[in-house]
Design a protein around this motif. Structure first.
Motif, PDB file in Angstrom:
ATOM      1  N   LYS A 181       0.823  -1.224   0.000  1.00 56.46           N
ATOM      2  CA  LYS A 181       0.000   0.000   0.000  1.00 56.46           C
ATOM      3  C   LYS A 181       0.854   1.270   0.000  1.00 56.46           C
ATOM      4  O   LYS A 181       0.317   2.370   0.080  1.00 56.46           O
ATOM      5  N   GLY A 182       2.151   1.134  -0.026  1.00 56.78           N
ATOM      6  CA  GLY A 182       3.017   2.319  -0.061  1.00 56.78           C
ATOM      7  C   GLY A 182       3.892   2.416   1.172  1.00 56.78           C
ATOM      8  O   GLY A 182       4.042   1.451   1.920  1.00 56.78           O
ATOM      9  N   GLU A 183       4.460   3.627   1.377  1.00 58.09           N
ATOM     10  CA  GLU A 183       5.421   3.843   2.459  1.00 58.09           C
ATOM     11  C   GLU A 183       4.724   4.395   3.698  1.00 58.09           C
ATOM     12  O   GLU A 183       3.742   5.118   3.580  1.00 58.09           O
ATOM     13  N   ARG A 184       5.252   4.064   4.872  1.00 54.73           N
ATOM     14  CA  ARG A 184       4.807   4.744   6.088  1.00 54.73           C
ATOM     15  C   ARG A 184       5.996   4.873   7.024  1.00 54.73           C
ATOM     16  O   ARG A 184       7.031   4.216   6.846  1.00 54.73           O
ATOM     17  N   ARG A 185       5.830   5.739   8.028  1.00 55.64           N
ATOM     18  CA  ARG A 185       6.903   6.004   8.995  1.00 55.64           C
ATOM     19  C   ARG A 185       6.440   5.601  10.382  1.00 55.64           C
ATOM     20  O   ARG A 185       5.319   5.941  10.779  1.00 55.64           O
ATOM     21  N   ILE A 186       7.326   4.916  11.128  1.00 52.58           N
ATOM     22  CA  ILE A 186       6.989   4.462  12.477  1.00 52.58           C
ATOM     23  C   ILE A 186       8.017   5.051  13.446  1.00 52.58           C
ATOM     24  O   ILE A 186       9.223   4.842  13.261  1.00 52.58           O
TER      25      ILE A 186
END
Ligand code: SF4
Length: 327
Positions: A181-186
């Motif tokens: 679903k794409g990039e994310r930041r944690i």
């Protein structure tokens, strides 16, 4: 060891698709932990997707933030001039991990995903909720000298084994991950999890999500940092206790401070109450001791590891003292 298929990924997208769609596939980076787990029968993937050739190895500064690719080797990051200048705490922590040979193979992403070294987890003849949920925790009433004093549950009292990650949680790093679903930041503090009643889960990645890299914001700690690792031998041993400390002293006052511990919990353990206490106070041994007392307020021993209840606060004081004195 069970037979498995080996595939070399050419792009992050193809690797992510392969692991998301095939429930028996796993990413392979340096293999310094996964291959051991496979040899011992703890992990048995049908397919390994080798991601070491992917172009996610760069170490660079972008608008004041240090970016480190997930496939950068631990030894390369530890020796990198930019890392040593901007984030010396990270370099110090990396150099305390494993051995030079292992650091030459191990990647940043793999380091984050390495599994606990609880001996019950590695012995398939013994009960372990992390390896086989529902079988019980052999360490809870067993030989638990290396185990947690914070955040454990009746299901699991294992500790997270990395040194690098203790520095990263103190430095407020962010993990960049990518999935279908794409990039994310944690935020780094939310990347690893406590055991609760699902100790089989070490982190908050979804199936098929790949670690792409880290972002570490600039700070003003300069060389006033220290990574203290207390262990059974001088090299190639996991932490009984470790402390990452960074401190900024303005005149006589602590303007900013970061503290995190390893060897004490299922995740890198940030000492926020101790940090809050220290801000605005003088950098004295008395204040460091008060902060350490606060940090220990929820600690619990499980028998063989009760010695950590004394070792941990003393280690916090030593790390802060050495960070303040560092030049
Ligand atoms: Fe397994 Fe965790 Fe218990 Fe160790 S502490 S035996 S990893 S459940």
């Amino acid at each position: 060891m069970k037979n498995f298929q080996y595939v070399r990924a050419s792009t992050p997208e193809s690797a992510i698709t392969a692991v998301t769609k095939d429930g028996t596939a796993q990413f392979l980076a340096g293999g310094t932990n996964l291959v051991d787990l496979m040899k011992k029968g703890v992990a048995a993937p049908d397919k390994l997707i080798d991601i070491t050739g992917l172009d996610i190895k760069k170490i660079e500064e972008r608008q004041g933030t240090l970016h480190i690719g997930a496939m950068a080797l631990n030894s390369v990051v530890a020796a990198d001039a930019l890392v040593k200048k901007q984030q010396p705490l990270l370099a110090l922590a990396l150099l305390k991990g494993a051995s030079q040979q292992i650091r030459n193979m191990a990647t940043v992403g793999g380091n984050m995903l390495q599994r606990t070294r609880c001996p019950y987890f590695y012995n398939t003849d013994l009960p372990c909720n992390k390896r086989e949920p529902g079988t019980g925790c052999g360490a809870l009433k067993g030989f638990n000298r290396m185990h947690a004093i914070f955040g454990a549950s009746e299901s699991c009292i294992a500790v997270h084994p990395s040194d690098m990650c203790i520095a990263l949680v103190a430095l407020d790093a962010t993990v960049v991950v990518k999935g279908l679903k794409g990039e994310r930041r944690i935020p780094f503090a939310d990347f690893h999890r406590l055991p609760g009643d699902q100790p089989q889960l070490d982190h908050t990645l979804a199936r098929g999500e790949m670690i792409m890299g880290l972002e570490i914001p600039a700070n003003q700690f300069g060389s006033h940092v220290h990574y203290l690792k207390v262990r059974d031998r001088a090299s190639y041993a996991f932490a009984l206790i470790s402390v990452a400390a960074a401190i900024r002293i303005d005149g006589n006052t602590i303007a900013d401070v970061r503290l995190a511990m390893g060897g004490v919990a299922h995740k890198p353990w940030r000492l926020t109450a101790a940090e809050q206490f220290l801000k605005g106070k003088a950098a004295t041994e008395g204040n460091f001791r008060e902060a350490a007392k606060l940090a220990m307020s929820n600690a619990t021993g499980y028998g063989h590891n009760n010695f950590k209840l004394k070792l941990a606060p003393n280690s916090i004081v030593e790390a802060l003292t050495k960070a303040a004195a560092a030049s």
